[in-house]
Every structure is written in C-alpha cells, then in structure tokens.
Design a protein around this motif. Sequence first.
Motif, PDB file in Angstrom:
ATOM      1  N   ARG A 195       0.825  -1.215   0.000  1.00  0.00           N
ATOM      2  CA  ARG A 195       0.000   0.000   0.000  1.00  0.00           C
ATOM      3  C   ARG A 195       0.856   1.260   0.000  1.00  0.00           C
ATOM      4  O   ARG A 195       0.392   2.320  -0.425  1.00  0.00           O
ATOM      5  CB  ARG A 195      -0.904   0.008   1.239  1.00  0.00           C
ATOM      6  CG  ARG A 195      -2.069  -0.928   1.168  1.00  0.00           C
ATOM      7  CD  ARG A 195      -3.264  -0.228   0.576  1.00  0.00           C
ATOM      8  NE  ARG A 195      -4.399  -1.112   0.410  1.00  0.00           N
ATOM      9  CZ  ARG A 195      -5.606  -0.715   0.068  1.00  0.00           C
ATOM     10  NH1 ARG A 195      -5.840   0.579  -0.162  1.00  0.00           N
ATOM     11  NH2 ARG A 195      -6.582  -1.568  -0.089  1.00  0.00           N
ATOM     12  N   ALA A 196       2.061   1.160   0.530  1.00  0.00           N
ATOM     13  CA  ALA A 196       2.966   2.313   0.597  1.00  0.00           C
ATOM     14  C   ALA A 196       4.327   1.896   0.038  1.00  0.00           C
ATOM     15  O   ALA A 196       5.319   1.827   0.763  1.00  0.00           O
ATOM     16  CB  ALA A 196       3.094   2.793   2.033  1.00  0.00           C
ATOM     17  N   PRO A 197       4.390   1.612  -1.263  1.00  0.00           N
ATOM     18  CA  PRO A 197       5.594   0.999  -1.839  1.00  0.00           C
ATOM     19  C   PRO A 197       6.836   1.875  -1.806  1.00  0.00           C
ATOM     20  O   PRO A 197       7.947   1.362  -1.885  1.00  0.00           O
ATOM     21  CB  PRO A 197       5.161   0.697  -3.277  1.00  0.00           C
ATOM     22  CG  PRO A 197       4.060   1.670  -3.574  1.00  0.00           C
ATOM     23  CD  PRO A 197       3.333   1.824  -2.276  1.00  0.00           C
ATOM     24  N   LYS A 198       6.671   3.184  -1.690  1.00  0.00           N
ATOM     25  CA  LYS A 198       7.826   4.084  -1.677  1.00  0.00           C
ATOM     26  C   LYS A 198       8.269   4.439  -0.257  1.00  0.00           C
ATOM     27  O   LYS A 198       9.206   5.224  -0.087  1.00  0.00           O
ATOM     28  CB  LYS A 198       7.497   5.362  -2.457  1.00  0.00           C
ATOM     29  CG  LYS A 198       7.227   5.108  -3.940  1.00  0.00           C
ATOM     30  CD  LYS A 198       6.924   6.407  -4.676  1.00  0.00           C
ATOM     31  CE  LYS A 198       6.657   6.147  -6.156  1.00  0.00           C
ATOM     32  NZ  LYS A 198       6.347   7.410  -6.894  1.00  0.00           N
ATOM     33  N   SER A 199       7.600   3.884   0.721  1.00  0.00           N
ATOM     34  CA  SER A 199       7.904   4.187   2.114  1.00  0.00           C
ATOM     35  C   SER A 199       8.401   2.940   2.825  1.00  0.00           C
ATOM     36  O   SER A 199       8.023   1.821   2.477  1.00  0.00           O
ATOM     37  CB  SER A 199       6.649   4.698   2.843  1.00  0.00           C
ATOM     38  OG  SER A 199       6.067   5.777   2.152  1.00  0.00           O
ATOM     39  N   ASN A 246      -0.453   6.479  10.438  1.00  0.00           N
ATOM     40  CA  ASN A 246      -0.785   5.300  11.233  1.00  0.00           C
ATOM     41  C   ASN A 246      -1.489   4.280  10.334  1.00  0.00           C
ATOM     42  O   ASN A 246      -1.429   4.381   9.104  1.00  0.00           O
ATOM     43  CB  ASN A 246      -1.648   5.707  12.429  1.00  0.00           C
ATOM     44  CG  ASN A 246      -2.915   6.452  11.999  1.00  0.00           C
ATOM     45  OD1 ASN A 246      -3.195   6.607  10.808  1.00  0.00           O
ATOM     46  ND2 ASN A 246      -3.670   6.923  12.974  1.00  0.00           N
ATOM     47  N   SER A 247      -2.172   3.280  10.924  1.00  0.00           N
ATOM     48  CA  SER A 247      -2.832   2.257  10.101  1.00  0.00           C
ATOM     49  C   SER A 247      -3.825   2.869   9.127  1.00  0.00           C
ATOM     50  O   SER A 247      -3.827   2.553   7.931  1.00  0.00           O
ATOM     51  CB  SER A 247      -3.555   1.243  10.996  1.00  0.00           C
ATOM     52  OG  SER A 247      -2.648   0.381  11.625  1.00  0.00           O
ATOM     53  N   ALA A 248      -4.699   3.737   9.650  1.00  0.00           N
ATOM     54  CA  ALA A 248      -5.742   4.306   8.792  1.00  0.00           C
ATOM     55  C   ALA A 248      -5.143   5.109   7.650  1.00  0.00           C
ATOM     56  O   ALA A 248      -5.543   4.959   6.486  1.00  0.00           O
ATOM     57  CB  ALA A 248      -6.680   5.175   9.620  1.00  0.00           C
ATOM     58  N   ALA A 249      -4.178   5.956   7.961  1.00  0.00           N
ATOM     59  CA  ALA A 249      -3.570   6.771   6.911  1.00  0.00           C
ATOM     60  C   ALA A 249      -2.783   5.921   5.928  1.00  0.00           C
ATOM     61  O   ALA A 249      -2.732   6.224   4.733  1.00  0.00           O
ATOM     62  CB  ALA A 249      -2.669   7.828   7.534  1.00  0.00           C
ATOM     63  N   THR A 250      -2.171   4.848   6.400  1.00  0.00           N
ATOM     64  CA  THR A 250      -1.459   3.940   5.492  1.00  0.00           C
ATOM     65  C   THR A 250      -2.415   3.366   4.464  1.00  0.00           C
ATOM     66  O   THR A 250      -2.084   3.232   3.278  1.00  0.00           O
ATOM     67  CB  THR A 250      -0.787   2.808   6.285  1.00  0.00           C
ATOM     68  OG1 THR A 250       0.149   3.360   7.218  1.00  0.00           O
ATOM     69  CG2 THR A 250      -0.054   1.846   5.356  1.00  0.00           C
ATOM     70  N   LEU A 251      -3.633   3.052   4.899  1.00  0.00           N
ATOM     71  CA  LEU A 251      -4.600   2.391   4.021  1.00  0.00           C
ATOM     72  C   LEU A 251      -5.368   3.365   3.125  1.00  0.00           C
ATOM     73  O   LEU A 251      -5.668   3.025   1.978  1.00  0.00           O
ATOM     74  CB  LEU A 251      -5.599   1.587   4.860  1.00  0.00           C
ATOM     75  CG  LEU A 251      -5.025   0.351   5.556  1.00  0.00           C
ATOM     76  CD1 LEU A 251      -6.018  -0.199   6.573  1.00  0.00           C
ATOM     77  CD2 LEU A 251      -4.670  -0.724   4.524  1.00  0.00           C
ATOM     78  N   VAL A 252      -5.681   4.560   3.632  1.00  0.00           N
ATOM     79  CA  VAL A 252      -6.611   5.417   2.875  1.00  0.00           C
ATOM     80  C   VAL A 252      -6.078   6.812   2.550  1.00  0.00           C
ATOM     81  O   VAL A 252      -6.773   7.590   1.894  1.00  0.00           O
ATOM     82  CB  VAL A 252      -7.974   5.540   3.609  1.00  0.00           C
ATOM     83  CG1 VAL A 252      -8.620   4.182   3.772  1.00  0.00           C
ATOM     84  CG2 VAL A 252      -7.816   6.216   4.973  1.00  0.00           C
ATOM     85  N   HIS A 306       1.976   9.189   3.279  1.00  0.00           N
ATOM     86  CA  HIS A 306       2.920   8.086   3.496  1.00  0.00           C
ATOM     87  C   HIS A 306       4.332   8.556   3.820  1.00  0.00           C
ATOM     88  O   HIS A 306       5.042   7.909   4.590  1.00  0.00           O
ATOM     89  CB  HIS A 306       2.933   7.170   2.279  1.00  0.00           C
ATOM     90  CG  HIS A 306       1.698   6.348   2.138  1.00  0.00           C
ATOM     91  ND1 HIS A 306       1.411   5.593   1.020  1.00  0.00           N
ATOM     92  CD2 HIS A 306       0.645   6.157   2.978  1.00  0.00           C
ATOM     93  CE1 HIS A 306       0.246   4.969   1.173  1.00  0.00           C
ATOM     94  NE2 HIS A 306      -0.235   5.307   2.352  1.00  0.00           N
ATOM     95  N   ALA A 307       4.775   9.637   3.216  1.00  0.00           N
ATOM     96  CA  ALA A 307       6.104  10.201   3.486  1.00  0.00           C
ATOM     97  C   ALA A 307       7.186   9.118   3.397  1.00  0.00           C
ATOM     98  O   ALA A 307       7.119   8.246   2.531  1.00  0.00           O
ATOM     99  CB  ALA A 307       6.107  10.921   4.829  1.00  0.00           C
ATOM    100  N   ASP A 308       8.166   9.153   4.304  1.00  0.00           N
ATOM    101  CA  ASP A 308       9.303   8.225   4.221  1.00  0.00           C
ATOM    102  C   ASP A 308       9.053   6.918   4.968  1.00  0.00           C
ATOM    103  O   ASP A 308       9.732   5.918   4.730  1.00  0.00           O
ATOM    104  CB  ASP A 308      10.560   8.876   4.818  1.00  0.00           C
ATOM    105  CG  ASP A 308      10.886  10.197   4.159  1.00  0.00           C
ATOM    106  OD1 ASP A 308      11.027  10.213   2.926  1.00  0.00           O
ATOM    107  OD2 ASP A 308      10.978  11.209   4.886  1.00  0.00           O
ATOM    108  N   LEU A 309       8.079   6.952   5.882  1.00  0.00           N
ATOM    109  CA  LEU A 309       7.880   5.820   6.779  1.00  0.00           C
ATOM    110  C   LEU A 309       6.419   5.795   7.203  1.00  0.00           C
ATOM    111  O   LEU A 309       5.863   6.833   7.566  1.00  0.00           O
ATOM    112  CB  LEU A 309       8.791   5.988   8.010  1.00  0.00           C
ATOM    113  CG  LEU A 309       8.732   4.951   9.124  1.00  0.00           C
ATOM    114  CD1 LEU A 309       9.290   3.619   8.640  1.00  0.00           C
ATOM    115  CD2 LEU A 309       9.543   5.433  10.341  1.00  0.00           C
TER     116      LEU A 309
END
Length: 391
Positions: A31-35, A212-218, A223-226
């Motif tokens: 979901r966050a391939p660049k982070s 966090n989880s929610a922001a990672t998903l939606v 996403h930023a660096d991590l």
Amino acid sequence: MNAIDPTAGLTVWAEIDLDALEHNVRTLRARAPKSDLMAVVKADAYGHGLLPVARAAVRAGAGWLGVAQFAEAFALRDAGITTRLLTWLSVPGSDFAGAVRRDIDLSASATWTLYAIAATARQQGRTARVHLKVDTGLGRGGAYGTDWPALLDHARLLEAEGVISVVGIWTHFAFADAPEHPTVLTQQDTFFEAVALAEKVGLRPEVRHLANSAATLVHPSAHADLVRPGIAIYGLSPVPQVADDFDLRPVMTLRARLALVKRVPAGQGISYGHVYRPEVDTSIALVPLGYADGIPRNATNVGPVRIGDYRSTIAGRVCMDQFVVDLGPQGSAVAGDVVTLFGAGPDEPTAQDWADATDTISYEIVSRIGARVPRLWRGGSEDETEGGVEA
C-alpha cells in the motif's frame, strides 16, 4: 501417529496466526511501496506476543519496530532483535542511558527530553538518535505552536555538538480513521510546514513519518518516508465503516472450553444481579473467561460467541473469571466443547463484532486479553505455547 493437541488441558487460549500477520505486513508495504514500514508492536504487540510478532514482522519486511515504553524496547533489543527501533514515551528519570546504549531511537517533544538524552550521550561518548515530535493538531504529545521552533533551535545546537542526531520528525493524526475529516489534510499540511522549518534551521532528518494504520490504508499523500501501522498488521481494520477488508487477515482467535452445561427452568435468574432470565426451560453453559482475562464487563447480555454450529450471546453478567451462555431449549453441548469468542473462521464472531457490541474499538478488544490466557503461535518459525497461570 496422531499429532499432539497443544490445547489439550487448556481451559482458555488465544491462537496467534503469524502467517496471517506476515501477510498483513506485506499487504501494508504494498500500500505504501515508496515508504519504509514501522510495525507498531507496543502493548505486547496489541496482546499478540511481543517477541514472536516482532520477529514475524521483520521477516515480512518491516524495516522498523515501534513501541511506546522503554521496557518494551529493551525486551526487543535484549532478545537479539537489531532492527531499527523507536520508543516514544519518557518522563524525567527514564533510563535514557539504557536506551542509548542499546541503540534505540528516542522521541523528544520538549527541550528537557533533548537535554536528558544529550547528557546520557555525552557520558557514553555516543551520538543518540532522536525523532522530534510536532503536535499538528491532535493535542496530545509533541511540541505545539511556538514550542516547535524553540525545540528545533535546541536540537540544532546539540546536533552541532555531536551528542544527538535528528534522524526523524513525526506527528500523529487525530481523525485518520475518518477518511473525509478536514483535519487530516490540515494536519498533513502543518506537518510538512514543520519539516520545512526544521530544514531551514539546518536539520536533515532521514525519515518523516505521520501515517498510522488508517492513513497507510486510505491516505497515500501522508505516506512520506515511513508508515507506522499498528492495528492493521493484526488484521483488524482501523476504518471499519469503510466497506473494504483491505485484504487483511485477523491474527488472533480467542477460544475456551465449556466448564459446565446444565438445565435451568424458565425465569431462573442467571449470574450476578439476575440481569438475564430465560423465557423457557433451557440449557446454559459456563465459559471460564471473565473480566480478569480481558473480557469487557459491559459485554453482559451482548458479547457474541459460537459453540459448534450455534451462535449466541453472553447471558447475564460477565464475572471476574467466567460467564454464562444460554444454549436454548435444544442445546446439546457438553463440558469440554470449544467456544469461540472471536476469530477469522466462517460464521465466527470477530473482534470488530465485540467492539460493536460493547461500544469500543477492536484495538481494545485484542490488547486487553490478559496474561493468564496462553498464546499459541502458529506459522512462521514460531510454534510454541506461552503458558498462563490459572487461578
């Protein structure tokens, strides 16, 4: 030769599916391939077992681990886990020396924290790794308003001395579980303005993190660096109102064996206070789990369970060590039969079902399961039992 049943002799147990956990970590990374991904394993990995979960998360590609308290971070390091590790809650007198010595990243929201870390680093002749936290609107941890530029100025001076290295800047959302809430984008903008100010004074963090989880998903823009998923790595959705399971697999299943089955007449009050009375002659079953094990007391008359093909709810008060289920007039269960409180199987109640029934969140349901409930880990390279002490 028949395999030995690891649940034999157990009254209660929690099955932890490490294969599901590894799948969830890989799903979140996609979901966050660049982070990079920090697996949040605080609170004994949300009740799932700190060390087995941490190792599984790292196997699945987590480049970081995150915990709230120093003791959790020390346990990870002392078990030989060398993955980059952040811990974020401290008070004056915390064991900063132990953290710096173990190469644990530390968070600072105030100047006193910076100077406590710096003093320890000087004594050890080391450079401490620090993440500066900015309060972008949650109103909890982090430097707020004019405290932020002041924190940056002190951090810059200590970094110039060589006793700290500002490797991260981070914040936390207030409403990431409400995808359309306007504060999400507002906090995100405030965060990147805070990062820009840090860079203006000469700080160059390696990682910026706020998802966090929610922001990672939606919220891909966060996403930023991590990214820092917590509940999602355990297979539970942080946004249950969104009709999407995000390909997450629940990791914990909570089971027990019936201790007693008996008949009672219509109208007989059940458990303390007689807040449940069956309307007809019926069978009731005793389940040896209670609020001392983490079963919410307000699950009285509403907590869902499954026994064989029969799904019901708790009948009467949840007690410290036990509760009762009404099996119905034709109930055919016997002592020793398995009851599932929540899990991932077909027609099994879920942790979210329990959260809905007790007006809470799934995070609380799994993380409150007590230490006397043995954990049985499955999958990965872990296959062992952590015994609890039965009262």
